[in-house]
Design an enzyme around this catalytic site. Structure first.
Site, PDB file in Angstrom:
ATOM      1  N   ASP A  49       1.746   1.012   9.740  1.00 52.20           N
ATOM      2  CA  ASP A  49       1.601   2.325   9.677  1.00 52.20           C
ATOM      3  C   ASP A  49       1.190   2.680   8.149  1.00 52.20           C
ATOM      4  OD1 ASP A  49       3.848   1.839   8.284  1.00 52.20           O
ATOM      5  OD2 ASP A  49       5.127   3.249   9.614  1.00 52.20           O
ATOM      6  N   SER A  50       1.025   1.745   7.302  1.00 49.70           N
ATOM      7  CA  SER A  50       0.273   1.865   6.186  1.00 49.70           C
ATOM      8  C   SER A  50      -1.064   2.434   6.002  1.00 49.70           C
ATOM      9  CB  SER A  50       0.364   0.976   5.208  1.00 49.70           C
ATOM     10  OG  SER A  50      -0.227  -0.225   5.892  1.00 49.70           O
ATOM     11  N   ASP A  88       2.727  -1.687  14.450  1.00 46.94           N
ATOM     12  CA  ASP A  88       3.723  -1.302  14.000  1.00 46.94           C
ATOM     13  C   ASP A  88       4.203  -0.027  14.550  1.00 46.94           C
ATOM     14  OD1 ASP A  88       5.654  -0.735  11.853  1.00 46.94           O
ATOM     15  OD2 ASP A  88       4.366  -0.563  10.334  1.00 46.94           O
ATOM     16  N   LYS A 118       6.481  -3.903  15.663  1.00 44.50           N
ATOM     17  CA  LYS A 118       7.238  -4.214  14.604  1.00 44.50           C
ATOM     18  C   LYS A 118       8.184  -2.752  14.309  1.00 44.50           C
ATOM     19  CE  LYS A 118       5.756  -3.439  10.060  1.00 44.50           C
ATOM     20  NZ  LYS A 118       6.985  -2.735   9.680  1.00 44.50           N
ATOM     21  N   GLU A 120      11.154  -1.138  11.625  1.00 45.14           N
ATOM     22  CA  GLU A 120      12.028  -0.938  10.301  1.00 45.14           C
ATOM     23  C   GLU A 120      13.334  -0.825  10.400  1.00 45.14           C
ATOM     24  OE1 GLU A 120      10.190   1.723   7.660  1.00 45.14           O
ATOM     25  OE2 GLU A 120       8.087   0.933   7.872  1.00 45.14           O
ATOM     26  N   GLU A 187      10.447  -6.642   2.448  1.00 45.89           N
ATOM     27  CA  GLU A 187       9.401  -5.945   1.601  1.00 45.89           C
ATOM     28  C   GLU A 187      10.107  -5.734   0.454  1.00 45.89           C
ATOM     29  OE1 GLU A 187       6.240  -2.309   1.449  1.00 45.89           O
ATOM     30  OE2 GLU A 187       7.100  -2.833   3.287  1.00 45.89           O
TER      31      GLU A 187
END
Length: 196
Positions: A49-50, A88, A118, A120, A187
């Site tokens: 999502d970056s 993501d 993925k 978080e 991270e």
């Protein structure tokens, strides 16, 4: 009938089997062209999502929508022949209810063409991860600096500098692993913390 057997894309169990056997090579990709180049060298590609910051000029990943992730994940999936593609799950698309998490993960897999998703977080998202995994969708976890929580963290800062924070990180990683995650992104933590 083809004279050449089709190349099989890697799957989550293939990545799991590589652990402690050989280095696992991964990169982030946002479109088909870079995915096709990276595919030759990588075991998996993350459509992070970056992309909100890199491709769309947002200050954080928070404004990224599920439709944006599906669009970019589908492009990466079309560019790949052998690497596992991980899509993501964007901000708040998997934290409201287990049903919401599963429905959105299903869209990312079906419409985005990826083989895994993925999410978080650790203990706070473990039940959502478990529901997704038990429904047949591989989940990659993500602990440490979790960009979707940037406002809560007070910015993009290294995590795990204090012993209490280290214990929380380890607890979160174990919780998401126990929920069925096949791999975990760790991270922005000090190197010694990452080795624990």
């Amino acid at each position: 009938m083809s004279l050449h057997p089709p190349t099989r894309r890697l799957m989550a169990p293939d990545i799991t089997a590589m652990k402690r056997v050989k280095p696992i090579i991964a990169l982030t990709s946002y479109h088909a062209h870079t995915a096709a180049i990276a595919d030759k060298y990588c075991d998996f590609l993350l459509v992070g999502d970056s992309l909100g910051m890199v491709m769309h000029g947002f200050e954080t990943t928070v404004p990224v929508t599920l439709d944006m992730m599906i669009h970019h994940t589908a492009a990466v999936s079309r560019g790949v022949k052998s690497a596992l593609v991980v899509g993501d799950m964007p901000f708040m698309t998997y934290k409201i209810s287990e049903e919401q998490a599963l429905a959105n993960a299903t869209r990312l897999i079906q419409e985005g063409g990826c083989e895994a998703i993925k999410i978080e977080g650790g203990e706070s998202v473990a039940r959502f991860a478990e529901r997704i995994v038990t429904s047949g969708i591989p989940v990659m976890g993500h602990v440490g600096l979790v960009p979707q929580s940037v406002h809560q963290l007070g910015g993009y800062k290294v995590q795990g500098r204090e012993e209490d924070d280290v214990e929380r990180l380890i607890h979160d990683a174990r919780a998401i692993e126990q929920a069925g995650a096949f791999a975990i992104v760790v991270e922005a933590v000090p190197p010694d913390v990452g080795k624990r």
